[in-house]
Design a protein around this motif. Sequence first.
Motif, PDB file in Angstrom:
ATOM      1  N   ALA A  98       0.926  -1.036  -0.035  1.00  0.00           N
ATOM      2  CA  ALA A  98       0.036   0.137   0.073  1.00  0.00           C
ATOM      3  C   ALA A  98       0.912   1.317  -0.048  1.00  0.00           C
ATOM      4  CB  ALA A  98      -0.808  -0.128   1.150  1.00  0.00           C
ATOM      5  N   GLY A  99       1.801   1.298   0.787  1.00  0.00           N
ATOM      6  CA  GLY A  99       3.014   2.276   0.666  1.00  0.00           C
ATOM      7  C   GLY A  99       3.476   2.477  -0.649  1.00  0.00           C
ATOM      8  N   PHE A 100       3.914   1.276  -1.199  1.00  0.00           N
ATOM      9  CA  PHE A 100       4.335   1.681  -2.579  1.00  0.00           C
ATOM     10  C   PHE A 100       3.431   2.213  -3.810  1.00  0.00           C
ATOM     11  CE2 PHE A 100       5.056  -0.058  -6.955  1.00  0.00           C
ATOM     12  CZ  PHE A 100       6.437  -0.202  -7.033  1.00  0.00           C
ATOM     13  N   PHE A 101       2.091   1.649  -3.613  1.00  0.00           N
ATOM     14  CA  PHE A 101       1.218   1.817  -4.418  1.00  0.00           C
ATOM     15  C   PHE A 101       0.741   3.560  -4.200  1.00  0.00           C
ATOM     16  CE2 PHE A 101       0.676  -2.049  -5.915  1.00  0.00           C
ATOM     17  CZ  PHE A 101      -0.144  -2.149  -6.947  1.00  0.00           C
ATOM     18  N   VAL A 102       0.291   3.782  -3.013  1.00  0.00           N
ATOM     19  CA  VAL A 102      -0.121   5.128  -2.604  1.00  0.00           C
ATOM     20  C   VAL A 102       0.975   6.184  -2.922  1.00  0.00           C
ATOM     21  CG1 VAL A 102      -0.698   6.746  -0.602  1.00  0.00           C
ATOM     22  CG2 VAL A 102      -1.738   4.284  -0.747  1.00  0.00           C
ATOM     23  N   SER A 103       2.244   5.970  -2.501  1.00  0.00           N
ATOM     24  CA  SER A 103       3.379   7.145  -2.649  1.00  0.00           C
ATOM     25  C   SER A 103       3.546   7.352  -4.366  1.00  0.00           C
ATOM     26  CB  SER A 103       4.428   6.549  -2.006  1.00  0.00           C
ATOM     27  OG  SER A 103       4.325   6.470  -0.716  1.00  0.00           O
ATOM     28  N   TRP A 104       3.674   6.061  -4.999  1.00  0.00           N
ATOM     29  CA  TRP A 104       3.894   6.507  -6.471  1.00  0.00           C
ATOM     30  C   TRP A 104       2.726   7.067  -7.358  1.00  0.00           C
ATOM     31  CZ3 TRP A 104       8.028   6.869  -9.210  1.00  0.00           C
ATOM     32  CH2 TRP A 104       9.169   6.306  -8.724  1.00  0.00           C
ATOM     33  N   ASN A 105       1.385   6.543  -6.744  1.00  0.00           N
ATOM     34  CA  ASN A 105       0.089   7.045  -7.471  1.00  0.00           C
ATOM     35  C   ASN A 105       0.209   8.595  -7.090  1.00  0.00           C
ATOM     36  OD1 ASN A 105      -2.498   6.616  -8.808  1.00  0.00           O
ATOM     37  ND2 ASN A 105      -2.991   7.706  -6.809  1.00  0.00           N
ATOM     38  N   TYR A 106       0.579   8.939  -5.692  1.00  0.00           N
ATOM     39  CA  TYR A 106       0.520  10.423  -5.558  1.00  0.00           C
ATOM     40  C   TYR A 106       1.497  11.175  -6.309  1.00  0.00           C
ATOM     41  CZ  TYR A 106      -0.267  14.538  -2.767  1.00  0.00           C
ATOM     42  OH  TYR A 106      -0.488  15.678  -2.219  1.00  0.00           O
ATOM     43  N   TRP A 107       2.636  10.664  -6.477  1.00  0.00           N
ATOM     44  CA  TRP A 107       3.929  11.352  -7.091  1.00  0.00           C
ATOM     45  C   TRP A 107       3.262  11.407  -8.406  1.00  0.00           C
ATOM     46  CZ3 TRP A 107       6.288   9.376 -11.443  1.00  0.00           C
ATOM     47  CH2 TRP A 107       7.322  10.189 -11.937  1.00  0.00           C
ATOM     48  N   LEU A 452       1.845  -0.439 -11.993  1.00  0.00           N
ATOM     49  CA  LEU A 452       2.213  -0.447 -10.584  1.00  0.00           C
ATOM     50  C   LEU A 452       2.371  -1.684 -10.030  1.00  0.00           C
ATOM     51  CD1 LEU A 452       0.617   2.658  -8.640  1.00  0.00           C
ATOM     52  CD2 LEU A 452       3.053   2.550  -9.435  1.00  0.00           C
ATOM     53  N   THR A 453       1.518  -2.652 -10.444  1.00  0.00           N
ATOM     54  CA  THR A 453       1.329  -3.976  -9.820  1.00  0.00           C
ATOM     55  C   THR A 453       2.586  -4.535 -10.214  1.00  0.00           C
ATOM     56  OG1 THR A 453      -1.056  -4.114  -9.833  1.00  0.00           O
ATOM     57  CG2 THR A 453       0.083  -6.088  -9.849  1.00  0.00           C
ATOM     58  N   VAL A 454       2.840  -4.545 -11.573  1.00  0.00           N
ATOM     59  CA  VAL A 454       4.258  -5.067 -12.191  1.00  0.00           C
ATOM     60  C   VAL A 454       5.423  -4.604 -11.481  1.00  0.00           C
ATOM     61  CG1 VAL A 454       5.674  -5.559 -14.136  1.00  0.00           C
ATOM     62  CG2 VAL A 454       3.004  -5.484 -14.416  1.00  0.00           C
ATOM     63  N   LEU A 455       5.494  -3.360 -11.422  1.00  0.00           N
ATOM     64  CA  LEU A 455       6.667  -2.723 -10.704  1.00  0.00           C
ATOM     65  C   LEU A 455       6.802  -3.185  -9.314  1.00  0.00           C
ATOM     66  CD1 LEU A 455       6.449   0.940 -12.049  1.00  0.00           C
ATOM     67  CD2 LEU A 455       8.077  -1.035 -12.547  1.00  0.00           C
ATOM     68  N   TRP A 456       5.596  -3.199  -8.630  1.00  0.00           N
ATOM     69  CA  TRP A 456       5.735  -3.836  -7.048  1.00  0.00           C
ATOM     70  C   TRP A 456       6.329  -5.246  -6.955  1.00  0.00           C
ATOM     71  CZ3 TRP A 456       6.671  -3.408  -2.311  1.00  0.00           C
ATOM     72  CH2 TRP A 456       5.872  -4.191  -1.213  1.00  0.00           C
TER      73      TRP A 456
END
Length: 485
Positions: A98-107, A452-456
């Motif tokens: 969630a931290g990965f998704f939220v932060s990259w999405n916000y960026w 994002l899913t692939v990158l995570w």
Amino acid sequence: MSTTTTASTTAKPPQGEMQRGLKNRHLQLIAIGGAIGTGLFLGSGKLISVSGPSIVFVYMVIGFFVFFIMRALGELLLSNLHYKTFGDIAKDMLGPWAGFFVSWNYWFSWVIACVADIVAITAYVQWFNADIPSWLPALVAVVVLTVLNLQPVKWFGETEFWFAIIKIVAILGLIAVGIVLILTRFQSPDGDTATLSNLWEHGGMFPMGASGFVLGFQMGIFSFIGVELVGTAAAETENPRKTLPKAINSIVARILIFYVGALIVIMSVTPWDKIEPGKSPFVSTLAIAGFGLAAFAIQLVVLSSAASSANSGLYSGTRMLFGLSKDGHAPEAFASTSRQGVPTKAVFFTCVFLFSAIPLLFAGDEVIAAFTFVSSMCATLILFTWGSIVVSYIVYLRRFPEKHLASKFKMPMARVAPWLVLAFFAFIAGTLIYGDDTRLPFLAAPVWFLILTVLWQLRKRKLQREGRPLTASIPTIAHPLDETQ
């Protein structure tokens, strides 16, 4: 004892860490400025053409739910001052992914928002001289934004402080002039009389019916993007326990004055059906009323407003990228800072993407078309960010009921409000699908989340191979700022 405490709270952080250089006045004005952005100055013209006077109710409804989002964010941030962003909150409450998704999405959403602001800057500059090539103001804007964000955070706070002052004075000035025009029943060259009855005499308060009212929420949500910026800025504020509640609680008054008040005045002076959707109604209202010089001044103000919004967005996005690097979710280079605590490499990396505004200006027939596309895409992504805050709050409430009870800044209606907000987000998603010009940007968003899913998965496997944790842990010990309490 007191000497040790003072030193620990005022000393500069070590190399590689950001500094708490924002003062109370900075955070308060950042909070106000974050709520007065390009969506209000430029996008409100398009919204008025779609919804008519009902846009006033659209802003009131959105503002109502935004207030609860911010109260949830405020309680979460103050529950542990080690939280730097809502990306930290998400990873702590929902997990590393969630931290990965939220932060990259916000960026990414702020990159898009900054592009939208640069598109708006181009429109404002061309108001002064239509012969100026559209790529030139976009290029200048990117360079200036890069330079501004390479300065220490206290200078960012100072810049936004004065940007916000300009916006506040301009809107209050427009409201004051509008009230005078209404009281004196000013008549424009077109024969329109300034009166409150203009709100309902041109087809009623809902001239487009229910569909027009619903469509108003599409771009209306974009106008509020940036209010969550105080949550990011709080990590670099000297006394967040005192200043953050003040900033958040002032949201209702800001919405009533700067959104509802300003638009009521605009549509009272100029009938809503005579406001051009592709232009700023703030400028055209004064121009129609015969205040050419004032319209010129307002145009400068809305230009500075777009620059302010982009500046804030770039600041917030780079801080997210800095946090991602600290968590091992982005290249380590982005975690490095200058001697002044500025994540310079994160700034340069983010600014590269802002140049995409230049080809975008040539993609549509009008600037407003480009603005609508990018703002709709941004609105879609911000729903995910705000949703993560609300879902994190629901988990926090279940996991740490004792923290909620002990909190001095509890979210009102804590058991019910988060679910109402999530239902409202589902409604907003429906309006984005419903609108012809917002459907494509909304449907494009899943592609980003697939990436994002692939990158995570790739990042997760890399961290596991290296024997590293999936994310940096959040300290649970008392924060230095709480040592005196």
